[in-house]
Design a protein around this motif. Structure first.
Motif, PDB file in Angstrom:
ATOM      1  N   UNK A 170    -130.679  -8.401  57.739  1.00  0.00           N
ATOM      2  CA  UNK A 170    -132.066  -8.306  58.165  1.00  0.00           C
ATOM      3  C   UNK A 170    -132.503  -6.872  58.438  1.00  0.00           C
ATOM      4  N   UNK A 171    -131.558  -5.965  58.599  1.00  0.00           N
ATOM      5  CA  UNK A 171    -131.884  -4.569  58.912  1.00  0.00           C
ATOM      6  C   UNK A 171    -132.235  -3.808  57.647  1.00  0.00           C
ATOM      7  N   UNK A 172    -133.241  -2.954  57.757  1.00  0.00           N
ATOM      8  CA  UNK A 172    -133.659  -2.139  56.615  1.00  0.00           C
ATOM      9  C   UNK A 172    -133.913  -0.722  57.080  1.00  0.00           C
ATOM     10  N   UNK A 173    -133.576   0.223  56.236  1.00  0.00           N
ATOM     11  CA  UNK A 173    -133.806   1.635  56.544  1.00  0.00           C
ATOM     12  C   UNK A 173    -135.090   2.110  55.884  1.00  0.00           C
ATOM     13  N   UNK A 174    -135.842   2.936  56.616  1.00  0.00           N
ATOM     14  CA  UNK A 174    -137.105   3.456  56.120  1.00  0.00           C
ATOM     15  C   UNK A 174    -137.198   4.948  56.409  1.00  0.00           C
ATOM     16  N   UNK A 175    -137.787   5.674  55.464  1.00  0.00           N
ATOM     17  CA  UNK A 175    -138.148   7.067  55.712  1.00  0.00           C
ATOM     18  C   UNK A 175    -139.526   7.054  56.350  1.00  0.00           C
ATOM     19  N   UNK A 176    -139.697   7.889  57.368  1.00  0.00           N
ATOM     20  CA  UNK A 176    -140.952   7.876  58.112  1.00  0.00           C
ATOM     21  C   UNK A 176    -141.475   9.292  58.301  1.00  0.00           C
ATOM     22  N   UNK A 177    -142.755   9.378  58.638  1.00  0.00           N
ATOM     23  CA  UNK A 177    -143.381  10.635  59.024  1.00  0.00           C
ATOM     24  C   UNK A 177    -144.463  10.317  60.032  1.00  0.00           C
TER      25      UNK A 177
ATOM     26  N   UNK B 114    -135.459   5.684  60.074  1.00  0.00           N
ATOM     27  CA  UNK B 114    -135.199   4.674  61.093  1.00  0.00           C
ATOM     28  C   UNK B 114    -134.647   3.416  60.424  1.00  0.00           C
ATOM     29  N   UNK B 115    -133.953   2.631  61.220  1.00  0.00           N
ATOM     30  CA  UNK B 115    -133.471   1.332  60.783  1.00  0.00           C
ATOM     31  C   UNK B 115    -134.183   0.282  61.610  1.00  0.00           C
ATOM     32  N   UNK B 116    -134.821  -0.658  60.937  1.00  0.00           N
ATOM     33  CA  UNK B 116    -135.569  -1.720  61.614  1.00  0.00           C
ATOM     34  C   UNK B 116    -134.888  -3.057  61.401  1.00  0.00           C
ATOM     35  N   UNK B 117    -134.881  -3.832  62.463  1.00  0.00           N
ATOM     36  CA  UNK B 117    -134.469  -5.235  62.378  1.00  0.00           C
ATOM     37  C   UNK B 117    -135.619  -6.015  62.983  1.00  0.00           C
ATOM     38  N   UNK B 118    -136.395  -6.635  62.130  1.00  0.00           N
ATOM     39  CA  UNK B 118    -137.613  -7.287  62.600  1.00  0.00           C
ATOM     40  C   UNK B 118    -138.654  -6.232  62.934  1.00  0.00           C
ATOM     41  N   UNK B 119    -139.168  -6.274  64.150  1.00  0.00           N
ATOM     42  CA  UNK B 119    -140.211  -5.332  64.555  1.00  0.00           C
ATOM     43  C   UNK B 119    -139.707  -4.173  65.406  1.00  0.00           C
ATOM     44  N   UNK B 120    -138.418  -4.110  65.672  1.00  0.00           N
ATOM     45  CA  UNK B 120    -137.884  -3.019  66.490  1.00  0.00           C
ATOM     46  C   UNK B 120    -136.727  -2.331  65.784  1.00  0.00           C
ATOM     47  N   UNK B 121    -136.450  -1.110  66.194  1.00  0.00           N
ATOM     48  CA  UNK B 121    -135.360  -0.378  65.589  1.00  0.00           C
ATOM     49  C   UNK B 121    -135.165   0.967  66.246  1.00  0.00           C
ATOM     50  N   UNK B 122    -134.410   1.821  65.573  1.00  0.00           N
ATOM     51  CA  UNK B 122    -134.103   3.147  66.102  1.00  0.00           C
ATOM     52  C   UNK B 122    -133.750   4.064  64.944  1.00  0.00           C
ATOM     53  N   UNK B 123    -133.785   5.348  65.204  1.00  0.00           N
ATOM     54  CA  UNK B 123    -133.439   6.323  64.186  1.00  0.00           C
ATOM     55  C   UNK B 123    -133.548   7.729  64.718  1.00  0.00           C
ATOM     56  N   UNK B 124    -133.686   8.665  63.807  1.00  0.00           N
ATOM     57  CA  UNK B 124    -133.750  10.080  64.159  1.00  0.00           C
ATOM     58  C   UNK B 124    -134.917  10.740  63.441  1.00  0.00           C
TER      59      UNK B 124
ATOM     60  N   UNK C 270    -138.051   2.698  67.998  1.00  0.00           N
ATOM     61  CA  UNK C 270    -139.353   2.422  67.387  1.00  0.00           C
ATOM     62  C   UNK C 270    -139.698   0.940  67.482  1.00  0.00           C
ATOM     63  N   UNK C 271    -141.013   0.678  67.406  1.00  0.00           N
ATOM     64  CA  UNK C 271    -141.519  -0.699  67.351  1.00  0.00           C
ATOM     65  C   UNK C 271    -142.742  -0.711  66.434  1.00  0.00           C
ATOM     66  N   UNK C 272    -142.900  -1.810  65.716  1.00  0.00           N
ATOM     67  CA  UNK C 272    -144.079  -1.957  64.855  1.00  0.00           C
ATOM     68  C   UNK C 272    -145.301  -2.213  65.720  1.00  0.00           C
ATOM     69  N   UNK C 273    -146.452  -1.747  65.239  1.00  0.00           N
ATOM     70  CA  UNK C 273    -147.715  -1.996  65.932  1.00  0.00           C
ATOM     71  C   UNK C 273    -148.653  -2.742  64.994  1.00  0.00           C
ATOM     72  N   UNK C 274    -149.611  -3.452  65.561  1.00  0.00           N
ATOM     73  CA  UNK C 274    -150.521  -4.271  64.764  1.00  0.00           C
ATOM     74  C   UNK C 274    -151.394  -3.445  63.840  1.00  0.00           C
ATOM     75  N   UNK C 275    -151.700  -2.223  64.238  1.00  0.00           N
ATOM     76  CA  UNK C 275    -152.548  -1.363  63.409  1.00  0.00           C
ATOM     77  C   UNK C 275    -151.814  -0.899  62.145  1.00  0.00           C
ATOM     78  N   UNK C 276    -150.552  -1.170  62.049  1.00  0.00           N
ATOM     79  CA  UNK C 276    -149.735  -0.709  60.931  1.00  0.00           C
ATOM     80  C   UNK C 276    -148.937   0.508  61.354  1.00  0.00           C
TER      81      UNK C 276
END
Length: 120
Positions: free
Chosen positions: A52-59, A72-82, A96-102
């Motif tokens: 269920x965990x996925x890695x994403x590049x973010x900015x 970051x690595x997300x599992x559902x709507x929460x995760x952590x990274x550097x 990190x946590x997902x927000x409704x605004x995207x």
């Protein structure tokens, strides 16, 4: 003179007793350490990423307007990274946590928040 000689003898006797007591305490510490040596070895556990965990590049940006990038690595709507400011700045940990605004809201160990989005 006899009194002075007795004082020195008592002082030497006291120091010898003190040294003997110190050696006895060190021996107890060593004996306790031997019990620790008899414990089974520590087994390191490596945790694989869950399906269920996925890695994403973010900015994104901080409240001061500084731009950050990372992963970051997300599992559902929460995760952590550097994340980091640039290649010369060390990375630091965020949760990190997902927000409704995207996108995501990240929080570092000092409580500073970052508005993040997924890199394409």
């Amino acid at each position: 003179m006899l009194l002075n000689r007795c004082s020195w003898d008592h002082l030497i006797l006291f120091l010898c007793l003190l040294a003997l007591m110190g050696c006895r305490q060190n021996q107890e510490i060593i004996e306790q350490g031997e019990d620790v040596k008899n414990l089974p070895p520590v087994i390191s556990v490596v945790r694989d990423l869950d399906e269920d965990s996925k890695e994403y590049k973010i900015e994104g940006t901080s409240k001061t307007g500084d731009v950050y990038t990372g992963q970051v690595t997300l599992k559902g709507d929460i995760g952590a990274g550097y994340i980091t400011k640039d290649s010369l700045t060390p990375q630091f940990y965020i949760e990190v946590r997902r927000v409704q605004e995207g996108g995501l809201i990240g929080t570092d160990t000092n409580g500073v928040e970052y508005k993040l989005s997924f890199k394409s």
